[in-house]
Design an enzyme around this catalytic site. Sequence first.
Site, PDB file in Angstrom:
ATOM      1  N   TYR A  77       0.704  -1.164  -0.013  1.00 58.03           N
ATOM      2  CA  TYR A  77       0.350   0.013   0.024  1.00 58.03           C
ATOM      3  C   TYR A  77       0.497   1.344  -0.500  1.00 58.03           C
ATOM      4  CZ  TYR A  77      -4.271  -3.281   0.405  1.00 58.03           C
ATOM      5  OH  TYR A  77      -5.316  -3.834   0.756  1.00 58.03           O
ATOM      6  N   LYS A  79       3.363   6.299  -5.721  1.00 54.71           N
ATOM      7  CA  LYS A  79       3.627   5.555  -7.025  1.00 54.71           C
ATOM      8  C   LYS A  79       2.322   6.434  -7.630  1.00 54.71           C
ATOM      9  CE  LYS A  79       8.012   5.034  -7.039  1.00 54.71           C
ATOM     10  NZ  LYS A  79       9.206   5.892  -7.074  1.00 54.71           N
TER      11      LYS A  79
END
Length: 237
Positions: free
Chosen positions: A155, A161
């Site tokens: 997570y 990202k």
Amino acid sequence: MNILVTGANRGLGYALTAELLQRGHSVIAGVRGEAGQPSERNRRLYDLAGAFPGRLQTASLDVADETGIAEAAAAWKSSGIELDAIVNNAAILAGRETAIEQLDFADMAASMEINLYGPMRIVKHCLPLFGDRAGCIVNISSEAGSFTNAYGGDYPYALSKAALNMFSQQLHRQLHARDIAVYAVHPGWIRTDMGGEQAPGDPEASARGIADLIERRTVPAPGPFVFIDYRGEAMPI
């Protein structure tokens, strides 16, 4: 070209620094901690500096320290240093394979601090060093940030990202008229401290592809998003 690379002392950052120097560019290699003297952290960069005299400058650059980034950018400006490209490579991988029920939000906070806010701080203070010239900003992303291929777990890394991809898209919209290319680049699963020895990819090959993007030897096909791999091929959002 003058190119800033963060997280340049190891892994992809080091491979890219070496590749850019071999191509004749000058590199500011950002490293966390003391950059003014050889250490185990940055010794290979000092070896590169000896091989390419006058074209590699190491800089103490912690992407979590906005004051330090601002001071570094101001010092470069006062020295007449201009930038043609930025590679936001510094990143962390925390809370790996942790289920949501056990997730430590300190890992979430640290991941956003480095993986998202870090590139934002670098661009905020270093974009003025481009002046009026064309250029390139590469934010090193990951397939983990794809909505289409989302998987359970990781997570902190995946969400940071995915957010970096969004920042890259916003930056592209802002800078397109100035001919500053912006890419969120998946470098592949490569053999680095982060990727592990079992990874199939070669960081040197990824570095060559990213250098081609910076030099515009590779120009991605027109598309709605700037999320691509190191060969310039579109990644699924």
